[in-house]
Design a protein around this motif. Sequence first.
Motif, short mmCIF file in Angstrom:
data_model
loop_
_atom_site.label_atom_id
_atom_site.label_comp_id
_atom_site.label_asym_id
_atom_site.label_seq_id
_atom_site.Cartn_x
_atom_site.Cartn_y
_atom_site.Cartn_z
N UNK A 190 -4.69 -0.03 3.77
CA UNK A 190 -5.12 -1.84 4.29
C UNK A 190 -6.20 -1.47 4.89
N UNK A 191 -6.37 0.11 5.65
CA UNK A 191 -7.26 0.17 6.66
C UNK A 191 -8.77 -0.01 5.93
N UNK A 213 -9.15 -1.61 2.58
CA UNK A 213 -10.45 -2.32 2.35
C UNK A 213 -10.38 -3.25 3.40
N UNK A 214 -10.02 -3.25 5.05
CA UNK A 214 -11.06 -3.81 6.04
C UNK A 214 -12.34 -3.09 6.35
N UNK A 215 -12.67 -1.38 6.36
CA UNK A 215 -12.98 -0.92 6.40
C UNK A 215 -14.88 -0.99 5.92
N UNK A 235 -5.52 -0.60 13.37
CA UNK A 235 -4.36 0.24 12.88
C UNK A 235 -3.05 -0.14 12.86
N UNK A 291 -0.43 -2.39 10.65
CA UNK A 291 0.94 -1.75 10.61
C UNK A 291 2.33 -2.26 10.62
N UNK A 313 -5.77 -1.72 -7.48
CA UNK A 313 -7.47 -2.57 -6.96
C UNK A 313 -7.60 -1.30 -5.63
N UNK A 338 -1.72 -1.42 -4.68
CA UNK A 338 -2.20 -1.73 -6.04
C UNK A 338 -2.98 -1.31 -7.36
N UNK A 387 -0.53 0.85 5.53
CA UNK A 387 -1.66 0.66 6.28
C UNK A 387 -2.97 1.89 6.36
N UNK A 390 5.54 -2.13 0.17
CA UNK A 390 4.67 -1.74 0.66
C UNK A 390 5.01 -0.04 1.19
N UNK A 442 1.69 6.05 11.30
CA UNK A 442 2.14 4.67 10.75
C UNK A 442 2.20 5.00 8.88
N UNK A 443 2.40 3.23 8.66
CA UNK A 443 3.26 3.35 6.68
C UNK A 443 1.79 4.00 6.30
N UNK A 497 -3.38 6.60 13.33
CA UNK A 497 -3.20 6.24 12.12
C UNK A 497 -1.85 6.98 10.58
#
Lengths: 518, 368
Positions: B148-149, B151-153, A458, A462, B14, B12, B145, B8, B141-142, B138
Motif C-alpha cells: 500500500x505504501x 502505491x501511495x508514494x 505506515x 496498517x 496491479x 493484486x 502495508x 491482507x 508492519x504487515x 514499515x
Amino acid sequence: MTRPSLFNRLLNRKQSKEKSKTSFSTKITKNLDDNLHNMKQLLGDPGDLVIRELIIGGLVKRAAIVYISGITDEQLINNNILKTIQLNLKQIDSKQILDQIHKEVVAITDIQKSNNMDDISFAVLNGNTAFYLDGYETVLLMGTTGGETRSIEPPDSETLIRGPKDGFVENIATNMALIRRDIKDPNLRFKQHEVGKRSKQKLILCYVEGITNPDLVDEVNRRLETIDMDFVSDSSYVEQWIEDSFLSPFPQILNTERPDNVSYHLVQGKLAILVDGTPFALIAPATIGDSLQSMGDYNQRWLSATLLRLLRYLSAFFALFLPALYIALVSYHPGMIPSTLAFSIAASREGVPFPAAIEAILMGITFEILHEAGIRLPKVIGQTIGIVGGLVIGDAAVSAGIVSPIMVIVTALTAIASFSIPTYSVAIAFRTVRFAFMIAASFLGLYGIILVYIMVNIHLVNLKSIGVPYSTPFAPTFIKDWKDLILRAPITKLTQRPTYLRPMDNKSGDIKTEKRKE
Amino acid sequence: MSTFKYGDKMIKTRDIMVLVPSMLIAVVVLSLPRMLAGVTNAADGWIPIVVSGIVAILLAWFVAKLASFFPNQSFLEYASSLVSKPIAVILTLLFALEGILITAFEVRAIGVISEQYLFRNTPIEIITLSFLWVVVYAVSGSRAGIFRLNSLFLPFIFIAVIILVFFSIGYMELSNVLPVFKTDVQGYMQGTMKSALSYSGIGVLFFYIAFVRQPKRAPGMAAVGMGFVVMLYVLIYFTCIAVFGSATEVLRLPIIDLAKAIEIPGGFFERIESVFYVIWIMGIFTTTAISFDIAVLAITLVFPKLNKIKVTLCLTPLIFIITTMPKDYIEVEQFGNYVSYLDLGLIFFVTILLWGMYLIRGVKKREK
C-alpha cells in the motif's frame, strides 16, 4: 480447610452461578399486597415510584398500577389505562379478568404479560407501567414510556448551509424514527443490543440487509457483544470499545448528529450504531477519505463541491504541515525561502530571543490552550477569550518581542485551516500529528518532516476500521471509488456503491471489477 | 480485533506493476546521467538505457513468468522442486544477503546525500539511524502495508519528475543534445553496463509473486512496470543532458542539481532541490523497505520458526554496521555498484538456472 469433592464443587459453582444470574429472587405471588411490598423493597421505595391501587367493579377485585413518574407518559396512563378500566367496570365479568383487561379494556398498543420479577422491575424502570391484579401471578406490562425529551433541533456540531435541518436527539426511538423516515426499505435492519450493566441502555446496530457486507455486520455484532461497562454516557464509549486500534490518534469510527449523514452511509453499505441517551450516532467503517468529506458536498453542484473538497485537502495540508514547514525553512533551509521574504522574516525575527522551533511550539501550545478554554467557557464570557487571544497573545506577544509577526500569521492560518476540517474527531487527530511534525522539523528540518510523513503513512496503511484498511480507497487502490474521494463526480455518475466496502448489491459494472482484480 | 477478510496476505496483480518501479527507482538513478555522460557523447546515452532497459523488461518478464508457474508457492518451495532443497536454501539466503546489502546501501546513501543537500552539521549517523528506524517500522508492519505504501508514494515520484521536466523545458538547449550517434561502440558497451546498475532489484519478483492470488497476468504487469521505469530513466536522462550538456559529467547527482538550476514561477520556493530530494526520499524509502522485507522474508522462509519482528530487529544492527563502513561519497558509490552488480549477477544466474531446470527437468504437478 475443608475441600468438597469435585462433584460437589461443580454443583456449588453451578448453583452460585444461577444465584448470581437471578439477582431478584423474589417471586410473584397471588397476594397483591405482597407483590407491591416486594416491588417497593426491590426499588428501595423511592419517591418517584407511584402505586395507584384501584378496585374493579362489582367484583370488588383489588388491583394496582405501578410506574415511575417522570419517565412515563402520565397522560397516557390516566386516559388509556385508568379511565378505560374504570369506565368499563360493569362489563368486566368474573372469569378471566386479566385476559379481558389485556385484550379488551386497556387502550395501549404495547402490552405484554409477565410473571418474572426481573422483567417487571426492568420494565418499570424503563418507563413501563405494571398492572397487578389480586389473585393472579401474572402481571401486565404496558408501554407507557415517555417523559420530557428534547425536541428535534438543527445539530450544533455539524451545521450545513443547505440540507436537512434535523438532528438526532437523546431518545433512541426518535432517532430510529428519523432514519426510518429517510430509508423506507423493508431491508433496513435495527439489531438491538443492550449495553451497560447498570444502565441497561438500548444500542441499535443499523444496516441495510442486501447492501452491507454480512461479514462486516457479523464482525460489528461480535465486537458489540464484548462490551462490558456499567454505563455508557455517550456513543464514544462504544466507539472506543470496538475500535481496531486504541494506539492510533485517528478515529476509526465516525460520529455524526445528522440523520441524513447516517442514512447516506447506510445505503452506501456501511453500518450505523445508535446508543440510547446520546444524539451522536456512529458510522463504521471509516476511512481516511471520509474525514475530509461533508454531507454538504452532496448538496452542492458537483463543480463547487469538488473545489470545496480540494480546498479542504489544502487546508488539511496547512493544518498538518504549516508550522513544521516554518520551523524547517527558517532554521534549516533559509535558502529555499524567496530572498525578499527571507530578509523580511529575518528582520522581523531580529528581536526574538528563541529559535524558530521554540517560537512555533510556544504559539502552538498557546493556541491549543485558547481553543480548549474557549470550549469550557460559557457563551457569555466567551468573548473575553477572543479579546485575550486576539489582542494579548497576537499583538502584545509580537510587540513584546516574544514571537515574530510571521509566526502569528502561521499560527492563525493553521488554526483556521484546522477548523475547516469537517469532522471534529479527525481535526483533533491532525492537531496531535501536527506537533509530531513540528518536533521532527525542529530536529531534522525537511528531512524530519518527510520521515514523520512516511511514518504516518505506515501507520495509516496498517490501520483498520472494522477490518477495512483505513487508507483505502487510496491504497489498496479502488480507482472506481475515486469518483467520490477528492473529486465529487456529478450525482448522475455516482451510481455505484463504494467497492472497498464489498457491498452485496452493486451495479453490474462491479462484477467486471471483481473479475479483473482476481 | 479484526477478522473482516480483506485479502491482507494476498496482493493484486496491479500491485506487481507498482512494485517494480517502487523497487527500482532509488539512489542509483540520481547519478545515472553523470555515469552515462562520462562514456557517451551528447544525448546518445539513451541508447544504453533503452538497451539495458529492454533486457531488464525481458528479465522481469522471465522472472515473473517462472514464479507464476507456481502460484502461491514460496520461492523456497518452487526452487526446491527445481534444484534440490540445499541449493534452494543457499539461493534464498543469497537473496537475503542481497536484501541486507541493498538496504544498507540505500540507508547510507540517504545519509550522504542528505548531508550534501539538506544539512551539513548533523552527524550522518543520526540521519541514517532515523531513516533506518522508519524502515524498521514499515517492515515490522504487515506485508500488505508495504504494497500500500508503494502505491501511495509512487505517484509522488512520477509527478515530481514530470513537474521537474516541465519546468526545465525553458532551460533546454538543442545544441546540448546534438550531434547524435557519435559515440563509439566501446562507449555504448560501457554505458549499457553502467545503466544496468539502475535496473537491479528485479529479484523481489521471485518472492512477491507467491502472494499474488492469480499470478497469470503478473509477468505482463511486471514488464509494464519495468517499461515505466525505462521511460522515466530516459526522460530524466534527456532532460539532464538537454539542460546541462556535457557538464552533466561533473555533477554529482544531476537530477537534484537540475532542481537546483530551474526556477518554478510564482516564486514560492526559491530553490526546490531540497523539496525534490525530500520527495525522492519516499522513492528511496520504498526501495529500502522492500529490500529489507525481502531479507526478512527470505530468512523466515529458510527458518520458518523465527518470528518476523525478531528477525527484523536482529538484522537492524547488522545493517547499521554495514552502513558505517564506506568512508566517503566515492566509497558509498562504489559500494552501491558492487551491490548492484552482485544483484544483477545473482538474478541472471538464478533466472537462467531455474529456467534451465524448468525446461530440462520439467516439474511434477504439486500434489495436494
